[in-house]
Scaffold this motif. Structure first.
Motif, short mmCIF file in Angstrom:
data_model
loop_
_atom_site.label_atom_id
_atom_site.label_comp_id
_atom_site.label_asym_id
_atom_site.label_seq_id
_atom_site.Cartn_x
_atom_site.Cartn_y
_atom_site.Cartn_z
N TRP A 145 0.84 -1.20 0.00
CA TRP A 145 0.00 0.00 0.00
C TRP A 145 0.88 1.26 0.00
O TRP A 145 0.60 2.22 -0.70
CB TRP A 145 -0.92 -0.03 1.21
CG TRP A 145 -1.70 1.24 1.40
CD1 TRP A 145 -2.75 1.67 0.65
CD2 TRP A 145 -1.47 2.24 2.39
NE1 TRP A 145 -3.20 2.88 1.12
CE2 TRP A 145 -2.42 3.26 2.20
CE3 TRP A 145 -0.55 2.37 3.43
CZ2 TRP A 145 -2.48 4.38 3.00
CZ3 TRP A 145 -0.61 3.48 4.23
CH2 TRP A 145 -1.57 4.47 4.00
N GLY A 146 1.97 1.22 0.78
CA GLY A 146 2.87 2.37 0.82
C GLY A 146 3.52 2.63 -0.53
O GLY A 146 3.70 3.78 -0.93
N LYS A 164 1.04 5.97 -1.81
CA LYS A 164 1.66 7.19 -1.30
C LYS A 164 2.27 8.01 -2.43
O LYS A 164 2.96 7.47 -3.28
CB LYS A 164 2.73 6.86 -0.26
CG LYS A 164 2.19 6.21 0.99
CD LYS A 164 1.30 7.18 1.72
CE LYS A 164 0.76 6.57 2.98
NZ LYS A 164 -0.09 7.48 3.69
N ASN A 194 4.54 10.49 -2.08
CA ASN A 194 5.90 10.93 -1.76
C ASN A 194 6.89 9.80 -2.02
O ASN A 194 6.65 8.65 -1.62
CB ASN A 194 5.95 11.36 -0.30
CG ASN A 194 7.25 12.03 0.06
OD1 ASN A 194 8.31 11.43 -0.06
ND2 ASN A 194 7.16 13.28 0.49
N LYS A 222 8.21 7.98 1.10
CA LYS A 222 7.22 7.07 1.66
C LYS A 222 7.11 5.80 0.82
O LYS A 222 6.91 4.71 1.35
CB LYS A 222 5.86 7.76 1.78
CG LYS A 222 5.85 8.84 2.85
CD LYS A 222 4.53 9.53 2.93
CE LYS A 222 4.59 10.63 3.98
NZ LYS A 222 3.35 11.38 4.05
N LYS A 223 7.28 5.92 -0.48
CA LYS A 223 7.30 4.73 -1.35
C LYS A 223 8.51 3.85 -1.03
O LYS A 223 8.41 2.63 -0.99
CB LYS A 223 7.33 5.15 -2.81
CG LYS A 223 6.02 5.69 -3.34
CD LYS A 223 6.16 6.04 -4.81
CE LYS A 223 4.88 6.60 -5.37
NZ LYS A 223 3.81 5.63 -5.51
N GLY A 272 7.85 2.04 2.16
CA GLY A 272 6.94 0.93 1.87
C GLY A 272 7.67 -0.25 1.26
O GLY A 272 7.41 -1.40 1.60
N GLU A 276 7.36 14.91 -4.31
CA GLU A 276 5.96 14.57 -4.57
C GLU A 276 5.80 14.14 -6.02
O GLU A 276 6.21 14.86 -6.94
CB GLU A 276 5.05 15.75 -4.26
CG GLU A 276 5.05 16.16 -2.79
CD GLU A 276 4.56 15.07 -1.86
OE1 GLU A 276 3.59 14.36 -2.22
OE2 GLU A 276 5.14 14.93 -0.78
#
Length: 157
Positions: free
Chosen positions: A22-23, A27, A29, A32-33, A36, A139
């Motif tokens: 899910w990350g 996400k 960013n 954040k990826k 994940g 982003e």
């Protein structure tokens, strides 16, 4: 409940896998990826290690008891052959059922996966740093819009 409790670790690993997936997907960013991805890799490693656990098993190392050798006498080929036959016979007398041993292969493969995961994480963070230097943001939507704006400017000129 009796069905789920013995498999609790597997359920936990699947939850971790889905959290990491899910990350990576949801996400926007890049950091954040990457986090994940690291969670996903870690959950896979834990899953494979837990599949190789056997209750009451031991590590697959055979103990070899040998007599101290005397270096004062000359060893002939016949003596060496006799010693080899004697050590094979000794191991055969102490043979143990392989079902009592753990399989070391998943552990060895997961050590390799850890090294690859650390390398992948390092490369991903380095690439994220380069993307930030190039576009000033991490982003995903902002990066895509800047790439599209650059492409439309090149098409016009």
């Amino acid at each position: 409940m009796d069905l789920l409790l013995p498999k609790f670790n597997y359920i936990l690993y699947v939850v971790l896998m889905m959290t990491g997936l899910w990350g990576m997907i949801a996400k926007p960013n890049l950091i954040k990826k990457i986090i994940g991805m690291a969670i996903f890799q870690t959950s896979l490693i834990l899953f494979f290690i837990s599949t190789s656990v056997k209750r009451g098993a031991t590590i697959p190392i055979l103990e070899h008891h040998s007599e101290p050798e005397s270096h004062a006498h000359v060893v002939s080929v016949g003596d060496q052959l006799g010693d080899a036959v004697h050590s094979v016979a000794t191991v055969a007398q102490h043979a143990v059922d392989p079902a009592h041993y753990m399989n070391p292969l998943p552990h060895v493969l997961m050590l390799t996966a850890i090294v690859v995961g650390v390398g992948t994480l390092g490369v991903a963070l380095a690439l994220a740093q380069l993307v930030y230097k190039q576009y000033g943001t991490l982003e995903e939507e902002d990066i895509i819009s800047q790439i599209e704006a650059d492409a439309s400017q090149e098409d016009e000129s």
